[in-house]
Design a protein around this motif. Structure first.
Motif, short mmCIF file in Angstrom:
data_model
loop_
_atom_site.label_atom_id
_atom_site.label_comp_id
_atom_site.label_asym_id
_atom_site.label_seq_id
_atom_site.Cartn_x
_atom_site.Cartn_y
_atom_site.Cartn_z
N ARG A 64 77.85 42.44 -38.49
CA ARG A 64 77.96 42.43 -39.73
C ARG A 64 78.51 41.09 -40.12
O ARG A 64 78.30 40.62 -41.28
N LYS A 65 79.17 40.23 -39.24
CA LYS A 65 79.36 38.77 -39.36
C LYS A 65 78.45 37.82 -39.19
O LYS A 65 78.44 36.76 -39.66
N ARG A 66 77.35 38.29 -38.66
CA ARG A 66 76.21 37.50 -38.23
C ARG A 66 75.07 37.28 -39.00
O ARG A 66 74.87 38.47 -39.79
N GLN A 67 74.34 36.43 -39.33
CA GLN A 67 72.89 36.48 -39.83
C GLN A 67 71.87 37.15 -38.94
O GLN A 67 71.18 37.80 -39.26
N VAL A 68 71.98 36.77 -37.81
CA VAL A 68 70.89 37.30 -36.59
C VAL A 68 71.62 38.38 -35.71
O VAL A 68 72.70 37.96 -35.25
N PRO A 69 71.23 39.70 -35.99
CA PRO A 69 71.89 40.58 -35.43
C PRO A 69 71.63 40.47 -33.58
O PRO A 69 70.84 40.04 -33.17
N VAL A 70 72.84 40.97 -32.86
CA VAL A 70 72.79 40.89 -31.51
C VAL A 70 72.46 42.31 -31.02
O VAL A 70 72.77 43.40 -31.71
N LEU A 71 71.38 42.31 -30.23
CA LEU A 71 70.99 43.73 -29.81
C LEU A 71 71.75 44.01 -28.46
O LEU A 71 72.32 43.08 -27.67
N ILE A 72 71.32 45.42 -28.03
CA ILE A 72 72.06 45.75 -26.60
C ILE A 72 71.11 45.41 -25.74
O ILE A 72 69.97 45.96 -25.67
N LYS A 73 71.57 44.61 -24.48
CA LYS A 73 70.78 44.50 -23.67
C LYS A 73 70.71 45.33 -22.72
O LYS A 73 69.64 45.61 -21.87
N LYS A 74 71.99 45.76 -22.18
CA LYS A 74 72.04 46.91 -21.42
C LYS A 74 73.32 47.78 -21.31
O LYS A 74 74.25 46.98 -22.26
N SER A 75 73.55 48.98 -21.10
CA SER A 75 74.77 49.29 -21.10
C SER A 75 75.44 48.90 -19.78
O SER A 75 75.13 48.58 -18.81
N GLY A 76 76.85 48.73 -20.16
CA GLY A 76 77.90 48.36 -19.10
C GLY A 76 77.95 46.79 -19.55
O GLY A 76 77.18 46.25 -20.25
N PRO A 77 79.01 46.21 -18.76
CA PRO A 77 79.44 44.86 -19.02
C PRO A 77 78.22 43.87 -18.62
O PRO A 77 77.41 44.01 -17.90
N CYS A 78 78.37 42.69 -19.18
CA CYS A 78 77.21 41.64 -18.60
C CYS A 78 77.63 41.17 -17.44
O CYS A 78 78.60 41.25 -16.71
#
Length: 78
Positions: A64-78
């Motif tokens: 909501r704070k960004r203009q370009v949304p971040v997608l989910i790359k994978k479940s779990g931490p990066c």
């Protein structure tokens, strides 16, 4: 008999190799429940920005704070 053995070993090798592949399917976060606030459930997701979020809801808050949304790359931490 020899041909059957070679065939079975080949199939086994292919099955073992196919388990090591990871499909990179990015998906959008489910943001339906963010109106009431985010739960304190630790269920990390890795965003396409390389940041780990504690759960999907917190990723939605960040989107909501960004203009370009971040997608989910994978479940779990990066």
């Amino acid at each position: 008999m020899k041909v059957t053995g070679i065939f079975l070993l080949s199939v086994l090798a292919l099955l073992m190799l196919s388990g090591n592949t990871t499909a990179s399917v990015e998906r959008q976060a489910n943001c339906d429940h963010t109106r009431l606030g985010c739960p304190r459930i630790y269920s990390p997701v890795c965003g396409t920005d390389g940041i780990s979020y504690s759960n999907e809801c917190l990723l939605c808050v960040e989107n909501r704070k960004r203009q370009v949304p971040v997608l989910i790359k994978k479940s779990g931490p990066c």
